[in-house]
Design a protein around this motif. Structure first.
Motif, short mmCIF file in Angstrom:
data_model
loop_
_atom_site.label_atom_id
_atom_site.label_comp_id
_atom_site.label_asym_id
_atom_site.label_seq_id
_atom_site.Cartn_x
_atom_site.Cartn_y
_atom_site.Cartn_z
N ARG A 262 0.82 -1.21 0.00
CA ARG A 262 0.00 0.00 0.00
C ARG A 262 0.86 1.27 0.00
O ARG A 262 0.41 2.32 -0.46
N LYS A 263 2.09 1.18 0.50
CA LYS A 263 3.01 2.32 0.42
C LYS A 263 3.40 2.57 -1.03
O LYS A 263 3.44 3.73 -1.48
N ASP A 265 1.61 1.89 -3.61
CA ASP A 265 0.42 2.51 -4.21
C ASP A 265 0.35 3.99 -3.87
O ASP A 265 0.06 4.83 -4.74
N SER A 266 0.62 4.34 -2.62
CA SER A 266 0.47 5.73 -2.19
C SER A 266 1.46 6.66 -2.86
O SER A 266 1.17 7.84 -3.05
N ILE A 267 2.63 6.13 -3.23
CA ILE A 267 3.64 6.96 -3.87
C ILE A 267 3.11 7.51 -5.19
O ILE A 267 3.21 8.71 -5.48
N ARG A 269 -0.14 7.42 -6.11
CA ARG A 269 -1.45 8.05 -5.88
C ARG A 269 -1.31 9.50 -5.44
O ARG A 269 -2.09 10.38 -5.85
N LYS A 270 -0.33 9.78 -4.60
CA LYS A 270 -0.14 11.15 -4.11
C LYS A 270 0.20 12.11 -5.25
O LYS A 270 -0.20 13.28 -5.23
N GLU A 273 -3.16 12.71 -6.89
CA GLU A 273 -4.04 13.46 -6.00
C GLU A 273 -3.62 14.92 -5.90
O GLU A 273 -4.46 15.83 -5.89
N GLY A 278 -7.29 12.78 -8.00
CA GLY A 278 -7.41 11.61 -7.14
C GLY A 278 -8.65 10.77 -7.39
O GLY A 278 -8.56 9.55 -7.52
N LYS A 301 -4.27 0.45 -2.20
CA LYS A 301 -4.31 1.17 -0.93
C LYS A 301 -4.88 0.34 0.21
O LYS A 301 -4.70 0.69 1.38
#
Length: 355
Positions: A262-263, A265-267, A269-270, A273, A278, A301
């Motif tokens: 999920r980290k 993914d967040s890289i 996604r941010k 967003e 987003g 996520k």
């Protein structure tokens, strides 16, 4: 080695055996490529149960496995098989078994304790050997070749279905066993559907075209997405394309073994967003690829997975805008201790997207 890992699991859980029915898991452990078969793995034996269609095939493909002949239903042979093997506590793939089949097994094995198990074989499969990675390389290379081919022949007026068939034909005539999934060619507004189906819609100049393709070579899959435009794109395309590419490349630079999925993914996604898109990136960043085109680990996520060296995953951010279309870019990468190796070679710079 593969069976030994299953047996280690049996010992750790106090199980006398494990029934394996999920197709890719079955093939991974036994080599069996038929459409119907069940494996029983015990600490000191391995059985494959199937029907008449595959008796000879089992002899060819499954050395080390004892054939159990099924004439009507597996539940008919299950009691004798469990008695002969001394199995009292039996694990099964609860994520795949239907309720109806479970009822049959429960009735046939009244004296045996059935224990639901998560996808232990899928967990084992998620970490690829060098030989498996080499097989995936071949599938990826063929997908790259097919993408290069369609870029040369794609023309305004060609339908999405015609383009998809052109790609599939190329793959099948250049070494693919089959396509890995229903190929996606989604032009204009259709590209706003992440899993669109190729339609009779004619492809127009100037609109984004999401091309998501994959094939199977040697039992292993590839998965590739690129987004292109025939002729001059509109003003929106360049900005969205560059943003998706930025998100993908930032994730690919950061991903490494030990990172929570999920980290990863967040890289990506941010990045999306922060630019205000987003809500238009509604799926996960990626997934594992191997014998199945979607397998462990999940890279999203909500994922609880941790990336390991040897995982082969996709990295595929996208932005989808209703009424306009979408942009998605997808590479296959091998997770390593200090980063990733990108297997996909198809160009993805903005200039290469304008045909």
């Amino acid at each position: 080695m593969r069976l030994e890992k299953v047996r280690e699991f049996l010992a750790s859980k106090g199980l006398d055996g494990l029934l394996v029915i999920q197709p890719e898991n079955r093939r991974y452990l036994s080599g069996f490529t038929g459409s119907y078969g069940l494996l029983l793995i015990t600490p000191d034996s391995a059985y494959i149960a199937t029907d008449f269609r595959y008796y000879e095939q089992v002899e060819r493909e499954c050395p080390g496995f004892t054939l159990v002949k099924v004439e009507k239903d597996f539940a008919d042979v299950l009691p004798k098989l469990l008695e002969e093997t001394g199995v009292k506590t039996l694990g099964f793939e609860s994520f795949y078994l239907t309720v109806e089949e479970y009822r049959k097994w429960r009735k046939a094995a009244r004296k045996v304790k059935l224990v639901p198990c998560q996808d232990i074989v899928g967990e084992i499969r998620s970490v690829k050997t060098p030989e498996e990675i080499q097989a995936i390389r071949k599938a990826v290379a063929l997908a790259d070749e097919a993408f290069s081919h369609i870029c040369q022949v794609l023309r305004p007026g060609m339908s999405e279905k015609e383009a998809a068939w052109e790609i599939e034909s190329f793959m099948r005539t250049h070494g693919a066993e089959k396509v890995a999934f229903d190929l996606i060619v989604a032009s204009g507004p259709n590209g706003a559907l992440p899993h669109a189906r190729a339609s009779d819609k004619p492809i127009k100049a100037g609109e984004p075209i999401v091309i998501d393709i994959g094939c199977v070579v040697g039992g292993y899959c590839s998965d590739l997405t690129r987004t292109v435009v025939l002729g001059k794109p509109d003003e929106r395309f360049s900005g969205i394309y560059s943003l998706v590419l930025k998100a993908q490349e930032k994730a690919e630079r950061a991903i490494k073994a030990g990172m929570r999925a999920r980290k990863a993914d967040s890289i990506a996604r941010k990045v999306i967003e922060k630019a205000g898109y987003g809500p238009q990136f509604g799926h996960g960043l990626g997934h594992g690829v191997g014998m199945a085109v979607h397998e462990k680990p999940r890279v999203g996520k909500l994922s609880k997975d941790t990336l390991q060296a040897g995982n082969v995953i996709t990295v595929e951010p996208g932005i989808y805008i209703s009424g306009w279309g979408g942009v998605r870019l997808e590479d296959i990468v091998v997770v390593q201790d200090e980063g990733v190796e990108i297997l996909t070679r198809s160009p993805k710079g903005l200039k290469s997207a304008i045909l």
